[in-house]
Design an enzyme around this catalytic site. Structure first.
Site, PDB file in Angstrom:
ATOM      1  N   LYS A  13      -6.702   6.552  -5.655  1.00  0.00           N
ATOM      2  CA  LYS A  13      -8.266   6.730  -5.594  1.00  0.00           C
ATOM      3  C   LYS A  13      -8.513   7.620  -4.560  1.00  0.00           C
ATOM      4  O   LYS A  13      -9.485   8.621  -4.818  1.00  0.00           O
ATOM      5  CB  LYS A  13      -8.702   5.222  -5.308  1.00  0.00           C
ATOM      6  N   ARG A  88     -14.378  -5.446  -4.169  1.00  0.00           N
ATOM      7  CA  ARG A  88     -12.999  -5.881  -4.214  1.00  0.00           C
ATOM      8  C   ARG A  88     -12.867  -7.352  -4.528  1.00  0.00           C
ATOM      9  O   ARG A  88     -11.802  -7.853  -4.789  1.00  0.00           O
ATOM     10  CB  ARG A  88     -12.197  -5.523  -2.931  1.00  0.00           C
ATOM     11  N   ARG A 127       3.715   7.395   1.495  1.00  0.00           N
ATOM     12  CA  ARG A 127       2.386   8.186   1.766  1.00  0.00           C
ATOM     13  C   ARG A 127       2.455   8.532   3.366  1.00  0.00           C
ATOM     14  O   ARG A 127       2.698   7.749   4.121  1.00  0.00           O
ATOM     15  CB  ARG A 127       1.084   7.186   1.676  1.00  0.00           C
ATOM     16  N   ARG A 155       0.124   4.793   7.737  1.00  0.00           N
ATOM     17  CA  ARG A 155      -0.619   3.657   7.729  1.00  0.00           C
ATOM     18  C   ARG A 155       0.161   2.612   8.020  1.00  0.00           C
ATOM     19  O   ARG A 155       1.011   2.016   7.552  1.00  0.00           O
ATOM     20  CB  ARG A 155      -1.556   3.371   6.471  1.00  0.00           C
ATOM     21  N   ARG A 166      -0.682  -6.817  -0.543  1.00  0.00           N
ATOM     22  CA  ARG A 166      -1.877  -6.181  -1.180  1.00  0.00           C
ATOM     23  C   ARG A 166      -1.933  -6.193  -2.550  1.00  0.00           C
ATOM     24  O   ARG A 166      -2.947  -6.196  -3.181  1.00  0.00           O
ATOM     25  CB  ARG A 166      -1.730  -4.457  -0.601  1.00  0.00           C
TER      26      ARG A 166
END
Ligand code: AP5
Length: 208
Positions: A13, A88, A127, A155, A166
């Protein structure tokens, strides 16, 4: 255009929003980015959010709803916005709809970027982000230039353990917003697997 960009964690996203907003000339409003900024600034909301985020849990609705609704009422979002990562939960979706109704507005589209769970863990653990430019890289799929390697950050919720939490929260709490928007005939599903340029082309087509 008023758009919601939804999809599982690590679906791409943020990567795709950065490409699309240039074209659409609307602000990209990511509740994840806003929460990370609040954590960094050490605000009371940030201190509360940090615990949930690190564990891969959702930050309480009351905090996130107030933050997102305030943000879409700012001047730069008057003509449109792209919400990323919000709503969400069903409660967040209902709060957004109520706030927009009050302003006599409605969403034009909800884009659901679809990627199978099996691909998500690899995307998330690989990432890295450039803190200077905000550019999102992947150590395998979108490798960063060698000269900036030292400054890249990972992160704190991009561990395999937090990623599993998650994904589980996504299926449990976020997936119910899909029928909510299907009922309103504004949901558009886009395949998020494959070359990022191909995904961008599919998104542009879906946005019409
Ligand atoms: P948030 O920041 O929103 O995270 P997320 O939804 O989990 O999404 P990500 O940012 O992890 O992934 P992305 O889809 O943007 O993927 P990206 O483009 O980076 O939220 C973080 C936390 O904040 C939540 O867990 C929660 O605690 C809290 N929070 C936020 N909003 C909330 C809300 N509304 N309510 C409650 N709590 C909230 O891509 C991922 C990787 O894949 C990158 O390395 C990228 O280079 C790579 N990649 C991208 N596209 C491709 C491709 N096509 N092929 C291969 N690799 C690709």
């Amino acid at each position: 255009m008023r758009i919601v960009f939804a999809g599982p964690p690590g679906a791409g996203k943020g990567t795709q929003a950065a490409r699309l907003i240039e074209r659409l000339a609307i602000p990209h409003i990511s509740t994840g980015d806003m929460l990370r900024a609040a954590v960094k600034a050490g605000t009371p909301a940030g201190q509360e959010a940090e615990v949930y985020m690190k564990a891969g849990q959702l930050v309480p609705d009351s905090t996130v709803i107030a933050m997102a609704i305030d943000r879409i009422q700012e001047n730069d979002a008057r003509e449109g916005f792209m919400l990323d990562g919000f709503p969400r939960t069903r409660e967040q979706a209902e709060a957004l709809e109520a706030a927009m109704k009050e302003a006599d507005l409605s969403l034009d589209a909800v884009i659901l970027l679809e990627v199978d769970d099996a691909l998500i863990v690899e995307r998330i653990t690989g990432r890295r982000t450039d803190p200077d430019t905000g550019t999102i890289y992947h150590m395998t799929f979108n490798p960063p230039p060698a000269e900036i390697l030292d400054r890249l950050v990972q992160r704190s919720d991009d561990t395999a353990e937090a990623c599993a939490a998650r994904l589980s929260k996504y299926h449990q709490d976020t997936a119910p917003i899909i029928p909510f928007y299907e009922e309103r005939s504004i949901l558009r599903r886009v395949d998020g697997v494959g070359n990022p340029d191909d995904v961008t082309a599919r998104l542009i087509e879906a946005l019409g």
